[in-house]
Design a protein around this motif. Structure first.
Motif, PDB file in Angstrom:
ATOM      1  N   THR A  45       0.853  -1.195   0.000  1.00 25.06           N
ATOM      2  CA  THR A  45       0.000   0.000   0.000  1.00 25.06           C
ATOM      3  C   THR A  45       0.881   1.234   0.000  1.00 25.06           C
ATOM      4  OG1 THR A  45      -1.603  -1.224   1.358  1.00 25.06           O
ATOM      5  CG2 THR A  45      -1.935   1.145   1.157  1.00 25.06           C
ATOM      6  N   HIS A  46       0.406   2.293  -0.622  1.00 27.28           N
ATOM      7  CA  HIS A  46       1.131   3.566  -0.674  1.00 27.28           C
ATOM      8  C   HIS A  46       0.245   4.651  -0.077  1.00 27.28           C
ATOM      9  CE1 HIS A  46       3.192   7.086  -2.465  1.00 27.28           C
ATOM     10  NE2 HIS A  46       4.249   6.298  -2.576  1.00 27.28           N
ATOM     11  N   TYR A  47       0.829   5.797   0.226  1.00 27.59           N
ATOM     12  CA  TYR A  47       0.054   6.928   0.739  1.00 27.59           C
ATOM     13  C   TYR A  47      -1.023   7.368  -0.241  1.00 27.59           C
ATOM     14  CZ  TYR A  47       3.573   7.517   4.394  1.00 27.59           C
ATOM     15  OH  TYR A  47       4.393   7.323   5.479  1.00 27.59           O
ATOM     16  N   PRO A 161       8.015  13.386   5.677  1.00 28.22           N
ATOM     17  CA  PRO A 161       8.591  14.717   5.904  1.00 28.22           C
ATOM     18  C   PRO A 161      10.057  14.791   5.516  1.00 28.22           C
ATOM     19  CG  PRO A 161       8.156  13.611   7.988  1.00 28.22           C
ATOM     20  CD  PRO A 161       7.527  12.773   6.926  1.00 28.22           C
ATOM     21  N   GLU A 162      10.777  13.682   5.668  1.00 23.33           N
ATOM     22  CA  GLU A 162      12.203  13.686   5.321  1.00 23.33           C
ATOM     23  C   GLU A 162      12.415  13.824   3.818  1.00 23.33           C
ATOM     24  OE1 GLU A 162      11.848  11.786   9.249  1.00 23.33           O
ATOM     25  OE2 GLU A 162      10.813  11.517   7.345  1.00 23.33           O
ATOM     26  N   SER A 288      -0.190  16.110   9.215  1.00 20.88           N
ATOM     27  CA  SER A 288      -0.225  14.660   9.340  1.00 20.88           C
ATOM     28  C   SER A 288       0.891  13.980   8.566  1.00 20.88           C
ATOM     29  CB  SER A 288      -1.571  14.126   8.843  1.00 20.88           C
ATOM     30  OG  SER A 288      -1.621  12.712   8.912  1.00 20.88           O
ATOM     31  N   MET A 289       1.267  14.536   7.399  1.00 25.00           N
ATOM     32  CA  MET A 289       2.193  13.817   6.519  1.00 25.00           C
ATOM     33  C   MET A 289       3.526  14.511   6.281  1.00 25.00           C
ATOM     34  SD  MET A 289       1.486  11.795   2.967  1.00 25.00           S
ATOM     35  CE  MET A 289       0.381  12.993   2.252  1.00 25.00           C
ATOM     36  N   TRP A 290       3.568  15.829   6.140  1.00 24.24           N
ATOM     37  CA  TRP A 290       4.756  16.478   5.610  1.00 24.24           C
ATOM     38  C   TRP A 290       5.595  17.249   6.635  1.00 24.24           C
ATOM     39  CZ3 TRP A 290       5.505  14.174   1.322  1.00 24.24           C
ATOM     40  CH2 TRP A 290       4.458  13.918   0.417  1.00 24.24           C
ATOM     41  N   LEU A 292       8.025  18.246   9.470  1.00 25.12           N
ATOM     42  CA  LEU A 292       9.089  17.622  10.253  1.00 25.12           C
ATOM     43  C   LEU A 292       8.748  17.584  11.735  1.00 25.12           C
ATOM     44  CD1 LEU A 292      12.250  19.264   8.633  1.00 25.12           C
ATOM     45  CD2 LEU A 292      11.693  16.825   8.574  1.00 25.12           C
ATOM     46  N   ARG A 293       7.987  18.569  12.189  1.00 23.97           N
ATOM     47  CA  ARG A 293       7.694  18.699  13.615  1.00 23.97           C
ATOM     48  C   ARG A 293       6.537  17.825  14.079  1.00 23.97           C
ATOM     49  NH1 ARG A 293       5.829  24.511  15.092  1.00 23.97           N
ATOM     50  NH2 ARG A 293       7.486  24.883  13.565  1.00 23.97           N
ATOM     51  N   THR A 294       5.506  17.693  13.246  1.00 25.60           N
ATOM     52  CA  THR A 294       4.284  17.050  13.732  1.00 25.60           C
ATOM     53  C   THR A 294       3.914  15.748  13.030  1.00 25.60           C
ATOM     54  OG1 THR A 294       2.852  18.289  12.213  1.00 25.60           O
ATOM     55  CG2 THR A 294       3.349  19.313  14.353  1.00 25.60           C
ATOM     56  N   SER A 295       4.510  15.461  11.872  1.00 22.91           N
ATOM     57  CA  SER A 295       4.125  14.264  11.131  1.00 22.91           C
ATOM     58  C   SER A 295       4.551  12.990  11.856  1.00 22.91           C
ATOM     59  CB  SER A 295       4.758  14.273   9.739  1.00 22.91           C
ATOM     60  OG  SER A 295       4.528  13.040   9.080  1.00 22.91           O
ATOM     61  N   GLN A 296       3.669  11.990  11.788  1.00 20.10           N
ATOM     62  CA  GLN A 296       3.995  10.663  12.302  1.00 20.10           C
ATOM     63  C   GLN A 296       4.324   9.699  11.154  1.00 20.10           C
ATOM     64  OE1 GLN A 296       1.151   9.692  15.821  1.00 20.10           O
ATOM     65  NE2 GLN A 296       0.149  11.310  14.637  1.00 20.10           N
ATOM     66  N   CYS A 297       4.637  10.268   9.991  1.00 23.51           N
ATOM     67  CA  CYS A 297       4.995   9.468   8.816  1.00 23.51           C
ATOM     68  C   CYS A 297       6.499   9.363   8.646  1.00 23.51           C
ATOM     69  CB  CYS A 297       4.353  10.049   7.566  1.00 23.51           C
ATOM     70  SG  CYS A 297       2.557  10.073   7.604  1.00 23.51           S
TER      71      CYS A 297
END
Length: 367
Positions: A45-47, A161-162, A288-290, A292-297
């Motif tokens: 699966t992908h985003y 995010p990375e 949610s996704m991008w 650096l500070r808050t994403s869990q991805c």
């Protein structure tokens, strides 16, 4: 390659109903050998990319496996992505493999951006840790996800995010103007040209992170400003995200990749085009996704909870995943049994899919 059965699978989501036109939120294609119900099955699966007809599906099915190319409702809908919702819908596919397809072992295949997504799935199934983005309710369905038995990272990025931050152009001075530029940071300008010096690289990387943080500050502020209004969220654009210095300068992390290339061809031209990573976002999908500070991805914290046997396959001519990414994934994995394999090919393995399938097949059978 023997005859392969392809079965469409459309299933309900624990979060939303079927579309008005009839489509199920969770959809995919299950590949298996004719006349067999494999005991081991893959799920990929992908985003947001449609993986229903994944390029390894038929190759692995021909080697005796089931392969579910699986999509959440965010396929083709990246601007609205929410990690906890996606994990719940991946769980629908894993349950189907175990309860309907008869798979006794499930292999989580994290390909490309899906590497961090499938790591997050296994992490949540093993040790629940994913929380809802600001202003959203918790998703009960992610509290009891069926875990995978094996994990494969294939040409995988180290996290959303990375990868966005590594690719984004820090010379943008006005987020509303795709042509705005600081000449001192312009990777394609007259003042800077490959090979890039170490001092420029350091300034550039710091400026990329600073741009990500500025957008996060703005998104948080915009969400606060919407509180109490008729709107709960809003769309915005992120311009110029094909500007990783490694794309233009092959002397940075040398590999088998073609110089001056990205997934969209010439990086300078792509950087000013309309097709880019994270180019359209909502405030919440950015967080949610991008961010650096808050994403869990981000993959690393999730990989630290992946203890099942794990394989990392790196394409040495990949234009956007580099040796350092593959080795970071390998190092972050908590599995005692983990292996790194190299394939000399580009990101989508156009010339070595049978070889990659043989490699994965041998590794799975060895376990």
């Amino acid at each position: 390659m023997g005859e392969i059965v392809r079965e469409f699978v459309g299933l309900p989501s624990p979060l939303v109903g079927r579309a008005g036109a009839g489509g199920h939120p969770c959809q995919g294609v299950y590949h298996r050998p004719q006349g067999e119900n494999p005991g081991t099955a893959f799920i990929a699966t992908h985003y947001n990319v449609d993986f229903s007809e994944h390029y390894l599906a038929e190759h692995l099915a021909a080697r005796g496996y089931g392969f579910l190319g699986w999509n959440t409702r965010f396929r083709g809908a990246e601007p609205y992505f929410l990690l906890d919702h996606a994990l719940a819908e991946i769980g629908v596919g894993v349950r189907w493999l175990r309860e309907q397809a008869g798979a006794e072992r499930v292999v989580l295949l994290g390909n490309s951006g899906g590497g961090s997504l499938m790591a997050a799935y296994q992490s949540q199934a093993t040790e629940p840790n994913v929380t809802p983005v600001a202003g959203m309710r918790p998703v009960e369905a992610i509290g009891d996800l069926p875990a995978g038995d094996l994990f494969v990272a294939l040409a995988a990025h180290a996290g959303r995010p990375e990868v966005l931050t590594a690719w984004m152009d820090p010379s943008v001075t006005d987020e509303t103007d795709p042509l705005s530029v600081d000449p001192a940071l312009d990777p394609y300008g007259e003042e800077n040209a490959p090979p890039y010096g170490e001092a420029f690289q350091a300034r550039y990387r710091a400026a990329q992170r600073a741009r990500n943080e500025r957008i996060t500050d703005w998104a948080i502020g915009e969400l606060a400003a919407l509180d109490g209004t008729r709107a709960r969220d809003r769309l915005f654009n992120v311009h110029r995200t094909w500007a990783d210095l490694r794309m233009a300068d092959p002397s940075i992390e040398p590999s088998d990749r073609r110089p001056n290339r990205c997934y969209q061809g010439d990086p300078k031209r792509a950087n000013y085009g309309v097709f880019g990573l994270g180019s359209v976002c909502t405030l919440r999908s950015w967080l949610s996704m991008w961010s650096l500070r808050t994403s869990q991805c981000t993959a690393a914290p999730h990989l630290a909870r992946v203890t099942v046997p794990s394989l990392v396959v790196h394409a040495t001519a990949d234009e956007g995943v580099f040796d350092s990414d593959a080795r970071a994934i390998l190092g972050a994995l908590a599995a005692a049994d983990k292996t790194l394999e190299l394939v000399k090919d580009g990101h989508y393995l156009p010339s070595s899919r049978p070889l990659a399938a043989d490699l994965i097949d041998a590794w799975v059978r060895g376990r």
